[in-house]
Write a protein that holds these residues in place. Structure first.
Motif, PDB file in Angstrom:
ATOM      1  N   GLN A 102       0.859  -1.053   0.042  1.00 47.76           N
ATOM      2  CA  GLN A 102      -0.009   0.217  -0.362  1.00 47.76           C
ATOM      3  C   GLN A 102       0.819   1.072  -0.065  1.00 47.76           C
ATOM      4  N   ASP A 103       1.939   1.184   0.649  1.00 46.81           N
ATOM      5  CA  ASP A 103       3.097   2.182   0.722  1.00 46.81           C
ATOM      6  C   ASP A 103       3.436   2.605  -0.714  1.00 46.81           C
ATOM      7  N   LEU A 107       3.215   6.209  -2.201  1.00 46.81           N
ATOM      8  CA  LEU A 107       4.209   7.206  -2.422  1.00 46.81           C
ATOM      9  C   LEU A 107       5.079   7.401  -3.928  1.00 46.81           C
ATOM     10  N   LEU A 108       4.731   6.362  -4.644  1.00 45.94           N
ATOM     11  CA  LEU A 108       5.124   6.134  -5.998  1.00 45.94           C
ATOM     12  C   LEU A 108       4.258   6.742  -7.058  1.00 45.94           C
ATOM     13  N   TYR A 109       2.995   6.354  -6.646  1.00 41.18           N
ATOM     14  CA  TYR A 109       1.709   6.610  -7.700  1.00 41.18           C
ATOM     15  C   TYR A 109       0.747   7.604  -7.195  1.00 41.18           C
ATOM     16  N   PRO A 110       0.757   8.795  -7.457  1.00 46.76           N
ATOM     17  CA  PRO A 110      -0.189   9.902  -7.003  1.00 46.76           C
ATOM     18  C   PRO A 110      -1.612   9.453  -7.318  1.00 46.76           C
ATOM     19  N   GLY A 114      -3.839   7.559  -1.145  1.00 46.18           N
ATOM     20  CA  GLY A 114      -4.993   7.414  -0.078  1.00 46.18           C
ATOM     21  C   GLY A 114      -6.069   6.484  -0.321  1.00 46.18           C
ATOM     22  N   ALA A 115      -6.019   5.875  -1.538  1.00 41.51           N
ATOM     23  CA  ALA A 115      -6.984   4.910  -2.011  1.00 41.51           C
ATOM     24  C   ALA A 115      -6.550   3.459  -1.832  1.00 41.51           C
ATOM     25  N   TYR A 116      -7.255   2.453  -1.404  1.00 43.92           N
ATOM     26  CA  TYR A 116      -6.756   1.109  -1.329  1.00 43.92           C
ATOM     27  C   TYR A 116      -6.440   0.581  -2.384  1.00 43.92           C
ATOM     28  N   HIS A 117      -5.629  -0.075  -2.579  1.00 45.99           N
ATOM     29  CA  HIS A 117      -4.865  -0.990  -3.818  1.00 45.99           C
ATOM     30  C   HIS A 117      -4.446  -2.344  -3.347  1.00 45.99           C
ATOM     31  N   PRO A 118      -4.748  -3.312  -3.965  1.00 46.66           N
ATOM     32  CA  PRO A 118      -4.444  -4.483  -3.702  1.00 46.66           C
ATOM     33  C   PRO A 118      -2.578  -4.729  -3.865  1.00 46.66           C
TER      34      PRO A 118
END
Length: 205
Positions: A102-103, A107-110, A114-118
């Motif tokens: 998630q970090d 951090l790398l993909y604006p 703040g949105a959940y990503h698998p």
């Protein structure tokens, strides 16, 4: 999903998912890219002692290469063989980058901040939780089929995988292992689209 014995058919991981299983000494693990252009993160622990785990650094040191392929051994942090690559039809895999988390996306993909990503870290941890593994124990993964290459100055590039449909990487277990495996969740690593990964565990001949 757990595989502990011989299988005849490939099992499929849906896009952006993962699993964990016991791989016994001498068994073979086959990881297949069924559609092409898809990364699979692999991490493992000695089944008897999780303080012994896969080491990218040791493996790269002993291979004298950042790329591993047929004939190379993957070592633990205690310099013991864990897995030997017995077949590789792709020839390009990454052992430098950590599993996406998630970090990573924050951090790398604006666009994902703040949105959940698998993520592979989440999926590895979920798959290995049955063996008592927690996220902080998961280190640098072998990123099967991932196409990472360095500039002379050290800058890293992530290009689409070179794997085509049916490419496979086959390992032989050199000790009893708890293995985590994913169908990578990072779109950038997979040419923009996350796809399935297939795998099979076979007993030694």
């Amino acid at each position: 999903m757990t595989t502990t014995g011989p299988t005849t058919d490939l099992l499929t991981l849906a896009p952006q998912t993962g699993t964990g299983f016991l791989l016994r000494t001498g068994q073979q693990l086959t990881v297949v890219d069924p559609t092409g252009g898809q990364v699979s993160d692999l991490y493992c622990f000695a089944a008897q002692d999780h303080d012994e785990r896969l080491s990218s650094g040791r493996t790269i040191d002993y291979a004298n290469s950042i790329y591993v392929t047929t004939g190379h051994t993957l070592y633990s942090n205690r310099s013991r063989p864990m897995l030997t690559i017995v077949e590789d039809t792709c020839g390009r895999h990454d052992f430098l980058l950590t599993p996406c988390s998630q970090d990573t996306f924050d951090l790398l993909y604006p666009e994902f901040e703040g949105a959940y990503h698998p993520s592979c870290l989440e999926n590895l941890t979920s798959g290995l939780a049955q063996f008592g593994v927690v996220a902080d124990q998961v280190g640098t993964t072998l990123n099967i089929f991932m196409n990472v290459w360095p500039e002379p100055g050290g800058e890293l590039h992530i290009d689409p995988p070179t794997s085509v449909a049916g490419d496979r990487l086959v390992f032989r277990a050199e000790m009893d292992l708890h293995v985590g495996l994913t169908a990578c969740s990072a779109e950038k690593s997979n040419g923009g689209v996350c796809k399935p990964i297939a795998y099979r565990v076979d007993d030694a001949d």
